[in-house]
Motif scaffolding. Structure first.
Motif, PDB file in Angstrom:
ATOM      1  N   PRO A 156     -12.905 -48.867  42.069  1.00 47.54           N
ATOM      2  CA  PRO A 156     -12.675 -50.069  43.197  1.00 47.54           C
ATOM      3  C   PRO A 156     -11.869 -49.505  44.184  1.00 47.54           C
ATOM      4  CG  PRO A 156     -12.515 -50.983  40.936  1.00 47.54           C
ATOM      5  CD  PRO A 156     -12.771 -49.584  40.571  1.00 47.54           C
ATOM      6  N   ASP A 157     -11.022 -48.459  43.906  1.00 48.59           N
ATOM      7  CA  ASP A 157      -9.993 -47.785  44.913  1.00 48.59           C
ATOM      8  C   ASP A 157     -10.916 -46.816  45.610  1.00 48.59           C
ATOM      9  OD1 ASP A 157     -10.281 -46.053  42.810  1.00 48.59           O
ATOM     10  OD2 ASP A 157      -8.013 -45.588  42.893  1.00 48.59           O
ATOM     11  N   LYS A 158     -12.009 -46.516  45.440  1.00 47.10           N
ATOM     12  CA  LYS A 158     -12.838 -45.700  46.127  1.00 47.10           C
ATOM     13  C   LYS A 158     -13.971 -46.265  47.173  1.00 47.10           C
ATOM     14  CE  LYS A 158     -11.254 -41.964  43.772  1.00 47.10           C
ATOM     15  NZ  LYS A 158      -9.926 -41.572  44.258  1.00 47.10           N
ATOM     16  N   ILE A 159     -14.005 -47.743  47.188  1.00 47.69           N
ATOM     17  CA  ILE A 159     -14.900 -48.370  47.860  1.00 47.69           C
ATOM     18  C   ILE A 159     -14.385 -48.963  49.289  1.00 47.69           C
ATOM     19  CG2 ILE A 159     -16.011 -50.536  47.638  1.00 47.69           C
ATOM     20  CD1 ILE A 159     -16.819 -49.849  44.939  1.00 47.69           C
ATOM     21  N   LEU A 160     -15.177 -49.028  49.960  1.00 47.98           N
ATOM     22  CA  LEU A 160     -14.571 -49.600  51.312  1.00 47.98           C
ATOM     23  C   LEU A 160     -14.594 -51.325  51.419  1.00 47.98           C
ATOM     24  CD1 LEU A 160     -16.431 -47.543  54.377  1.00 47.98           C
ATOM     25  CD2 LEU A 160     -14.012 -47.636  53.781  1.00 47.98           C
ATOM     26  N   LEU A 161     -13.849 -51.824  51.779  1.00 49.39           N
ATOM     27  CA  LEU A 161     -13.836 -53.272  51.964  1.00 49.39           C
ATOM     28  C   LEU A 161     -14.899 -53.771  52.701  1.00 49.39           C
ATOM     29  CD1 LEU A 161     -12.029 -55.661  50.930  1.00 49.39           C
ATOM     30  CD2 LEU A 161     -11.019 -55.760  53.211  1.00 49.39           C
ATOM     31  N   ASP A 162     -15.686 -54.636  52.402  1.00 50.26           N
ATOM     32  CA  ASP A 162     -16.700 -55.173  52.912  1.00 50.26           C
ATOM     33  C   ASP A 162     -16.936 -56.735  52.683  1.00 50.26           C
ATOM     34  OD1 ASP A 162     -19.615 -56.078  53.896  1.00 50.26           O
ATOM     35  OD2 ASP A 162     -20.235 -53.744  53.588  1.00 50.26           O
ATOM     36  N   ALA A 163     -16.605 -57.549  54.004  1.00 50.45           N
ATOM     37  CA  ALA A 163     -16.664 -58.812  53.929  1.00 50.45           C
ATOM     38  C   ALA A 163     -18.018 -59.452  53.198  1.00 50.45           C
ATOM     39  CB  ALA A 163     -16.369 -59.518  55.282  1.00 50.45           C
ATOM     40  N   SER A 164     -18.838 -58.740  53.393  1.00 50.27           N
ATOM     41  CA  SER A 164     -20.022 -59.187  52.788  1.00 50.27           C
ATOM     42  C   SER A 164     -20.390 -59.215  51.369  1.00 50.27           C
ATOM     43  CB  SER A 164     -21.163 -58.381  53.472  1.00 50.27           C
ATOM     44  OG  SER A 164     -22.608 -58.784  53.089  1.00 50.27           O
ATOM     45  N   HIS A 165     -19.534 -58.503  50.489  1.00 51.05           N
ATOM     46  CA  HIS A 165     -19.628 -58.327  49.109  1.00 51.05           C
ATOM     47  C   HIS A 165     -18.247 -58.901  48.651  1.00 51.05           C
ATOM     48  CE1 HIS A 165     -23.005 -55.778  49.063  1.00 51.05           C
ATOM     49  NE2 HIS A 165     -22.489 -54.979  49.694  1.00 51.05           N
ATOM     50  N   HIS A 166     -17.093 -58.786  49.214  1.00 53.19           N
ATOM     51  CA  HIS A 166     -15.701 -58.977  48.737  1.00 53.19           C
ATOM     52  C   HIS A 166     -15.103 -60.354  49.129  1.00 53.19           C
ATOM     53  CE1 HIS A 166     -16.344 -54.474  48.715  1.00 53.19           C
ATOM     54  NE2 HIS A 166     -16.622 -54.870  47.568  1.00 53.19           N
ATOM     55  N   HIS A 167     -15.979 -60.952  50.089  1.00 51.35           N
ATOM     56  CA  HIS A 167     -15.233 -62.243  50.548  1.00 51.35           C
ATOM     57  C   HIS A 167     -14.560 -63.093  49.673  1.00 51.35           C
ATOM     58  CE1 HIS A 167     -14.556 -65.494  53.324  1.00 51.35           C
ATOM     59  NE2 HIS A 167     -14.570 -64.539  54.053  1.00 51.35           N
ATOM     60  N   PRO A 168     -15.271 -63.321  48.376  1.00 48.63           N
ATOM     61  CA  PRO A 168     -14.390 -64.308  47.648  1.00 48.63           C
ATOM     62  C   PRO A 168     -13.005 -63.604  47.043  1.00 48.63           C
ATOM     63  CG  PRO A 168     -16.441 -63.959  46.656  1.00 48.63           C
ATOM     64  CD  PRO A 168     -16.218 -62.983  47.854  1.00 48.63           C
ATOM     65  N   ALA A 169     -12.866 -62.656  47.388  1.00 50.60           N
ATOM     66  CA  ALA A 169     -11.318 -62.165  47.141  1.00 50.60           C
ATOM     67  C   ALA A 169     -10.416 -62.298  48.434  1.00 50.60           C
ATOM     68  CB  ALA A 169     -11.456 -60.683  46.638  1.00 50.60           C
ATOM     69  N   PHE A 170     -10.916 -62.737  49.401  1.00 49.28           N
ATOM     70  CA  PHE A 170     -10.063 -62.499  50.680  1.00 49.28           C
ATOM     71  C   PHE A 170      -9.131 -63.571  50.836  1.00 49.28           C
ATOM     72  CE2 PHE A 170     -12.537 -59.991  53.979  1.00 49.28           C
ATOM     73  CZ  PHE A 170     -13.011 -58.966  53.025  1.00 49.28           C
ATOM     74  N   ARG A 171      -9.284 -64.422  49.926  1.00 48.63           N
ATOM     75  CA  ARG A 171      -8.033 -65.695  50.046  1.00 48.63           C
ATOM     76  C   ARG A 171      -6.514 -64.856  49.690  1.00 48.63           C
ATOM     77  NH1 ARG A 171     -10.454 -65.610  45.445  1.00 48.63           N
ATOM     78  NH2 ARG A 171      -9.217 -65.697  43.382  1.00 48.63           N
ATOM     79  N   ARG A 172      -6.451 -63.694  49.078  1.00 50.89           N
ATOM     80  CA  ARG A 172      -5.353 -63.114  48.746  1.00 50.89           C
ATOM     81  C   ARG A 172      -4.880 -62.140  49.722  1.00 50.89           C
ATOM     82  NH1 ARG A 172      -5.215 -61.835  42.452  1.00 50.89           N
ATOM     83  NH2 ARG A 172      -3.153 -61.744  43.298  1.00 50.89           N
ATOM     84  N   LEU A 173      -5.868 -61.915  50.998  1.00 50.01           N
ATOM     85  CA  LEU A 173      -5.512 -61.185  52.030  1.00 50.01           C
ATOM     86  C   LEU A 173      -4.998 -61.800  53.266  1.00 50.01           C
ATOM     87  CD1 LEU A 173      -8.460 -58.599  51.789  1.00 50.01           C
ATOM     88  CD2 LEU A 173      -6.185 -58.199  51.064  1.00 50.01           C
ATOM     89  N   GLY A 174      -3.939 -61.241  53.957  1.00 45.99           N
ATOM     90  CA  GLY A 174      -3.724 -61.565  55.174  1.00 45.99           C
ATOM     91  C   GLY A 174      -4.903 -61.177  56.173  1.00 45.99           C
ATOM     92  N   GLY A 175      -5.044 -62.154  57.385  1.00 44.69           N
ATOM     93  CA  GLY A 175      -6.167 -61.603  58.362  1.00 44.69           C
ATOM     94  C   GLY A 175      -7.554 -61.628  57.864  1.00 44.69           C
ATOM     95  N   SER A 176      -7.702 -62.617  56.663  1.00 42.57           N
ATOM     96  CA  SER A 176      -8.849 -62.591  55.956  1.00 42.57           C
ATOM     97  C   SER A 176     -10.061 -62.825  56.898  1.00 42.57           C
ATOM     98  CB  SER A 176      -8.758 -63.380  54.745  1.00 42.57           C
ATOM     99  OG  SER A 176      -8.586 -64.700  55.336  1.00 42.57           O
ATOM    100  N   ASP A 177     -10.055 -63.445  57.999  1.00 43.91           N
ATOM    101  CA  ASP A 177     -11.047 -63.866  58.676  1.00 43.91           C
ATOM    102  C   ASP A 177     -11.640 -62.715  59.545  1.00 43.91           C
ATOM    103  OD1 ASP A 177      -8.962 -63.939  60.628  1.00 43.91           O
ATOM    104  OD2 ASP A 177      -9.676 -65.450  61.830  1.00 43.91           O
ATOM    105  N   ARG A 178     -11.066 -61.527  59.732  1.00 46.46           N
ATOM    106  CA  ARG A 178     -11.646 -60.414  60.513  1.00 46.46           C
ATOM    107  C   ARG A 178     -11.708 -59.150  59.330  1.00 46.46           C
ATOM    108  NH1 ARG A 178      -7.059 -59.281  65.045  1.00 46.46           N
ATOM    109  NH2 ARG A 178      -7.542 -57.020  64.636  1.00 46.46           N
ATOM    110  N   ARG A 179     -11.333 -59.277  58.450  1.00 45.42           N
ATOM    111  CA  ARG A 179     -11.370 -57.784  57.697  1.00 45.42           C
ATOM    112  C   ARG A 179     -12.426 -57.525  57.006  1.00 45.42           C
ATOM    113  NH1 ARG A 179      -5.179 -57.636  54.817  1.00 45.42           N
ATOM    114  NH2 ARG A 179      -5.875 -55.322  54.230  1.00 45.42           N
TER     115      ARG A 179
END
Lengths: 253, 253
Positions: free
Chosen positions: B37-60
């Protein structure tokens, strides 16, 4: 107002052909995606090892080209103004009509999934709200004829060299203008362009073989610039000058 | 000859942040891809369910924007002529320098794999042949300073409205021109644009929020058109007229 119809012609978009559906790389990819091999789009990036059994193997399986093309077209000024309709015509004479309200997934695997659903259902998301619609057996010739074009421009590296498509369009008087861009990375049109009616005007953007997204981007920009200039010319004529100008020196006295 | 430097600034490209590396959607995606998991690029298309824990989640998590941007830049006339260098600056102040010889994979998952390799090795394919090079902790300000720009243009929806960036550039005298395009789908620059030196000129392409690929495409086209016009003007001056012209009326006698 002039209406534009962009066709991505002979694009390399197709369901995996029967003759390679039982190849190992295809089966592996199908299993990994949880889909049947006959429901999957051919993608050179995954299925290339099986390509030796296909004709035209150096250009097939490029749905990414269609994706880029559509993303550029659908966010263009022309499309936002409702003056552009977009069609994808494929090597197998399938035609996808794209509603200009469509918001396609920018994520490529999701786009692939959407087109695969389209090949299953023939319309997405639903018949009542047809954003993408698929028809089989529509040749480029039949599509152009159905659009009742006044003028047809074909982007073609062997066409007449012109820096801007705008220059060619600025001389045109047509209200319904069809612009054809090849949806392939190599070679030339598979469809017989010479059969199109009205007789197409070939134009090129330069000597080098450009990527389809570059051709699309340049064509859109050229048209939009020529349209803006036309609007400005009309506005200038209509408007009285807003502040008094210094009297110009008379040239001849 | 004027040299251009395009920077995709504050682009939403990053390795999955620590705080969500153990979220289920991330672990599933990592397992499916056979990567940690620490070698993977963040991709809203796959990881969106986890975005609630991130700031600026609507654009990352939008590496697709970087992909489109680079595909357009690298096939542009400017780049082919060796007059464009391209940099990707990210929300975490990573900077990727892109050699203009680079042929990036048009296939998105392969592009993702390449950037993940870059984040591991910091240079790809090798130090001797550095096509992509990654540096950490380089602010936009430091990057622009290092480029020793004569002029800096920032594409900004709140900037001065201008149909063509070309109009602004045609007045410029600089030899080294930096053009900054935001690499995000929503909001505005995270970097403090006002700190850039030389003082940036803000320009906009219109009132609507355009996709990054549209901004890139329009900016490239505008520059290329203004450059072509400049070349044509020079050529016209240099060439003797090919057929004798009618003597012009003298203006003042």
């Amino acid at each position: 107002m002039r209406q534009y119809y962009f066709i991505l012609a002979d694009s390399e978009l197709e369901i995996i052909p029967k003759e390679i559906q039982s190849e190992r790389c295809v089966l592996n990819n199908a299993r990994a995606r949880g889909k049947a091999p006959d429901k999957i789009l051919l993608d050179a990036s995954h299925h290339h090892p099986a390509f030796r059994r296909l004709g035209g193997s150096d250009r097939r399986g490029r749905p990414d080209i269609t994706h880029f093309f559509l993303m550029l077209c659908l966010d263009s000024d022309l499309s936002v103004q409702g003056r552009l309709r977009v069609f994808v015509h494929t090597r197998n004479d399938d035609v996808i009509a794209v509603n200009s309200e469509t918001r396609l997934p920018p994520n490529y695997p999701r786009f692939i999934g959407l087109i695969e659903t389209l090949y299953e259902k023939e319309v997405v998301p639903s018949a009542e709200n047809a954003l993408l619609e698929l028809r089989h057996g529509v040749s480029l010739e039949a599509l152009v004829a159905a659009l009742k074009a006044d003028e047809v421009y074909v982007l073609d590296v062997d066409g007449e060299k012109s820096h801007t498509v705008a220059e060619m369009l600025s001389e045109s008087k047509g209200e319904r203008v069809v612009v054809i861009i090849g949806g392939f990375s190599k070679g030339s049109y598979k469809s017989d362009i010479s059969r199109l009616k009205p007789k197409p005007i070939h134009c090129s953007l330069g000597d080098r073989m450009m990527k389809v997204w570059t051709v699309t981007s340049k064509t859109l920009c050229s048209i939009e610039m020529s349209e803006n200039q036309a609007v400005e010319a009309v506005t200038k004529k209509a408007k009285a000058p807003s502040k008094p100008r210094r009297a110009r020196k008379k040239k001849e006295e």
